[in-house]
Design an enzyme around this catalytic site. Sequence first.
Site, PDB file in Angstrom:
ATOM      1  N   ASP A  12       0.983  -1.439  -0.467  1.00 55.96           N
ATOM      2  CA  ASP A  12       0.294  -0.050  -0.363  1.00 55.96           C
ATOM      3  C   ASP A  12       0.741   1.053   0.113  1.00 55.96           C
ATOM      4  O   ASP A  12       1.585   1.186   0.591  1.00 55.96           O
ATOM      5  CB  ASP A  12      -1.160  -0.251   1.247  1.00 55.96           C
ATOM      6  CG  ASP A  12      -2.226   0.866   0.846  1.00 55.96           C
ATOM      7  OD1 ASP A  12      -2.024   1.475  -0.060  1.00 55.96           O
ATOM      8  OD2 ASP A  12      -2.565   1.571   2.636  1.00 55.96           O
ATOM      9  N   ASP A 107      -3.396   2.228  -5.704  1.00 61.29           N
ATOM     10  CA  ASP A 107      -2.040   2.124  -5.025  1.00 61.29           C
ATOM     11  C   ASP A 107      -1.879   1.230  -4.478  1.00 61.29           C
ATOM     12  O   ASP A 107      -1.006   1.338  -3.279  1.00 61.29           O
ATOM     13  CB  ASP A 107      -1.609   3.365  -4.516  1.00 61.29           C
ATOM     14  CG  ASP A 107      -2.816   3.420  -3.268  1.00 61.29           C
ATOM     15  OD1 ASP A 107      -3.968   2.950  -2.610  1.00 61.29           O
ATOM     16  OD2 ASP A 107      -2.526   4.060  -2.256  1.00 61.29           O
ATOM     17  N   GLU A 108      -2.517   0.432  -4.195  1.00 63.01           N
ATOM     18  CA  GLU A 108      -2.556  -1.436  -2.742  1.00 63.01           C
ATOM     19  C   GLU A 108      -3.028  -2.805  -3.733  1.00 63.01           C
ATOM     20  O   GLU A 108      -3.738  -1.959  -5.425  1.00 63.01           O
ATOM     21  CB  GLU A 108      -3.475  -0.445  -1.986  1.00 63.01           C
ATOM     22  CG  GLU A 108      -4.525  -0.619  -2.158  1.00 63.01           C
ATOM     23  CD  GLU A 108      -4.435  -0.923  -0.938  1.00 63.01           C
ATOM     24  OE1 GLU A 108      -5.056  -1.640  -0.309  1.00 63.01           O
ATOM     25  OE2 GLU A 108      -6.054   0.475  -0.671  1.00 63.01           O
TER      26      GLU A 108
END
Length: 397
Positions: A12, A107-108
């Site tokens: 993350d 974003d993860e």
Amino acid sequence: MTDGGPTFLHVDMDAFFASVEQQDHQELRGRPVVVGAPSDQRGVVAAASYEARTFGIHSAMPSRTAYQKCPHAVFLPVNMSRYKEVSRCIMRIFESYTPLVQPLSIDEAFLDVSGAGHLFGDGETIARKIRQNIRNQTGLTASVGVAPNMFLAKIASDMNKPDGLTIVPRDQKAIEQFLAPLPIQRMWGVGKVTRKKLHSLGLKTIGDLQLCDPLILTQAIGAHAAEGFIRLAQGIDSRGIETESPEKSISNETTFRKDTTDLDAIEAAFKRLVDKVGFRLREAGAFASTVHIKIRWSDFSTISRQIRLDKPCNDDITLREQALILVRENLRHRPVRLIGFGASQLAHTDASSTLQLDFLETANTETHEKRKRLSQTSDQIKKRFGSQSIRRGSDIK
Ligand SMILES: [Mg+2]
């Protein structure tokens, strides 16, 4: 994390949008940065840098409130195309370690690195490498959780943010101790309503849930939910990675009519699966860089293992060779219930054609050409007479 069991990473990025802006604009580093709707308009904060968070600003907060909390913060509009560009770079880093990547957002992502051990090291080593790659290529920091399942990995990545690396032990007792102090809303599926219900039963932490009477829980929230939460509270989660795009990999699996320990039967079944996958690869004009196998034993425990090929290929003989290496390494004297074979990291160019000029490669290229022609011939026969019409010599006993 060196025993080769299932190993998942949850990666993350830290304050992603705000961190990208700080990376791109040096003058913003060390300053409170708020990305989202302008501070004088209706709308919310999409991301806040860690400097802005110290003023109590967080994502989903109205931008006006953020402005009241910190008028000297730098307010920036969302530059999504730039964040997507950085996101693609990060996802490519993940895919260089395993084809089993499940992005959760820009974003993860979850990564299953169970089969990547012999290539890159254990889960912790891979996590360190990925964090380093991300830092080198983007200048950004990521927090990573390493754990025997996805639920624990996700919890772990959040434990030491920002720039954190958290390893969850495999030992059941240690897992329960790791989870016990956490508030119950950290578990999946615990929204506001469930949280209230659980609180009314005096259940505030995951530890409370570990100790509670399943009957009382069942009466309060129903058998299905109770069972799910009790499992999660113990850190049990059997889900696997769901890869989004089917074209990214081609795979096939088969369940034996009766669980078997017969090595010949298992290998023969693998060869048939490999040939089917090979046929589909060639039909799609795709070449695989990685192949993986899956074995499920009679007790339903399952492993998947992968191997990176020297160069992308799609001929049956090379695919079979690689599959059998993995099979022989991983079969135990336990009855097998199901097997699977897959090819991933697919490309649509034939590596051999670009290698023709390399004299050192000539011998390999000749073998490659021969294998390619064999596969093409068998494809033509399959198309004319059906997939059962052809067996290679090695299949006939
Ligand atoms: Mg994030």
